[in-house]
Design an enzyme around this catalytic site. Structure first.
Site, mmCIF file in Angstrom:
data_model
loop_
_atom_site.group_PDB
_atom_site.id
_atom_site.type_symbol
_atom_site.label_atom_id
_atom_site.label_comp_id
_atom_site.label_asym_id
_atom_site.label_seq_id
_atom_site.Cartn_x
_atom_site.Cartn_y
_atom_site.Cartn_z
ATOM 1 N N GLY A 48 0.594 -1.248 -0.265
ATOM 2 C CA GLY A 48 -0.547 -0.128 0.104
ATOM 3 C C GLY A 48 0.542 1.064 -0.289
ATOM 4 N N GLN A 53 3.149 10.085 1.378
ATOM 5 C CA GLN A 53 4.207 9.435 0.994
ATOM 6 C C GLN A 53 4.929 9.800 0.228
ATOM 7 O OE1 GLN A 53 2.604 5.336 2.232
ATOM 8 N NE2 GLN A 53 4.601 5.951 3.321
ATOM 9 N N CYS A 90 6.085 -0.441 6.699
ATOM 10 C CA CYS A 90 5.963 0.936 5.742
ATOM 11 C C CYS A 90 7.214 1.443 5.236
ATOM 12 C CB CYS A 90 5.263 2.081 6.960
ATOM 13 S SG CYS A 90 4.931 3.646 6.073
ATOM 14 N N LEU A 91 6.524 1.710 4.018
ATOM 15 C CA LEU A 91 7.827 2.111 3.156
ATOM 16 C C LEU A 91 8.668 3.424 3.581
ATOM 17 C CD1 LEU A 91 6.272 1.126 -0.442
ATOM 18 C CD2 LEU A 91 7.548 -0.350 0.868
ATOM 19 N N HIS A 132 -3.710 1.607 7.571
ATOM 20 C CA HIS A 132 -2.805 1.357 7.595
ATOM 21 C C HIS A 132 -2.883 2.916 6.478
ATOM 22 C CE1 HIS A 132 1.402 1.046 8.015
ATOM 23 N NE2 HIS A 132 1.518 2.009 6.363
ATOM 24 N N GLU A 133 -3.011 2.795 5.329
ATOM 25 C CA GLU A 133 -2.788 3.601 4.738
ATOM 26 C C GLU A 133 -3.937 5.175 5.058
ATOM 27 O OE1 GLU A 133 -0.140 3.832 3.407
ATOM 28 O OE2 GLU A 133 -0.154 1.604 2.950
ATOM 29 N N HIS A 136 -1.795 7.205 7.711
ATOM 30 C CA HIS A 136 -1.547 8.220 6.229
ATOM 31 C C HIS A 136 -2.047 9.558 6.359
ATOM 32 C CE1 HIS A 136 2.242 6.508 6.461
ATOM 33 N NE2 HIS A 136 2.086 5.119 5.725
HETATM 34 NI NI NI Z 1 2.698 3.132 5.327
#
Ligand code: NI
Length: 160
Positions: A48, A53, A90-91, A132-133, A136
């Site tokens: 995701g 991000q 998480c990226l 999670h997304e 963000h």
């Molecule tokens: Ni993330």
């Protein structure tokens, strides 16, 4: 299409902590952003990615847990139930994994890139990814909610 630079928490925590704005018009710029975000997510083997991000403070997420891409504009959780504690990464926080408590089942309302209002039901990993997304978009990172940090294979590291 182009790869976008993914913000890393330790380099740019400020942008990642801001609240994203609603998207009021699905124009060419947004459609390009969506394609770039999908490409970037796949290139980094993520499940995701949220627009902040990549430095764009707009309410847009892309997810693929292996069943094909899900793109949601202005996603809102309208229903949730249950509780699961699963490993997340998480990226924007590379090399770190942790256990987070999330609902087992969510329903998220949002808009597709075609402008259609939809509801996406997520259970298990998809519920985790949606929560999670969407976090963000509100400036929340999963590390804020970690119960325990773990190794990539899920082994407990202890402490927070
Ligand atoms: Ni993330």
């Amino acid at each position: 299409m182009a790869l976008r630079n993914v913000l890393i928490r330790d380099d740019d925590n400020e942008t990642l902590r801001k609240k994203s704005r609603e998207i009021t018009e699905i124009n060419e710029k947004i459609l390009t952003l969506i394609e770039d975000m999908k490409e970037t997510m796949y290139a980094q083997n993520g499940v995701g990615l949220a627009a902040p991000q990549v430095g764009v403070l707009k309410r847009l997420i892309v997810i693929d847990i292996g069943d094909g891409p899900i793109v949601l504009i202005n996603p809102v959780i309208v229903y949730q139930k249950g509780s699961q504690k699963e490993m997340e990464g998480c990226l924007s926080v590379p090399g770190v994994w942790g256990i987070v408590e999330r609902p087992t089942h969510v329903i998220v309302r949002g808009t597709t890139p075609e402008g259609e209002e939809v509801e996406v039901e997520g259970e298990g990993l998809l519920a985790v990814a949606l929560c999670h997304e969407i976090d963000h978009l509100n400036g929340t990172l999963y590390t804020d909610k970690v119960i325990e940090y773990v190794d990539q294979d899920g082994a407990a590291k202890g402490g927070k």
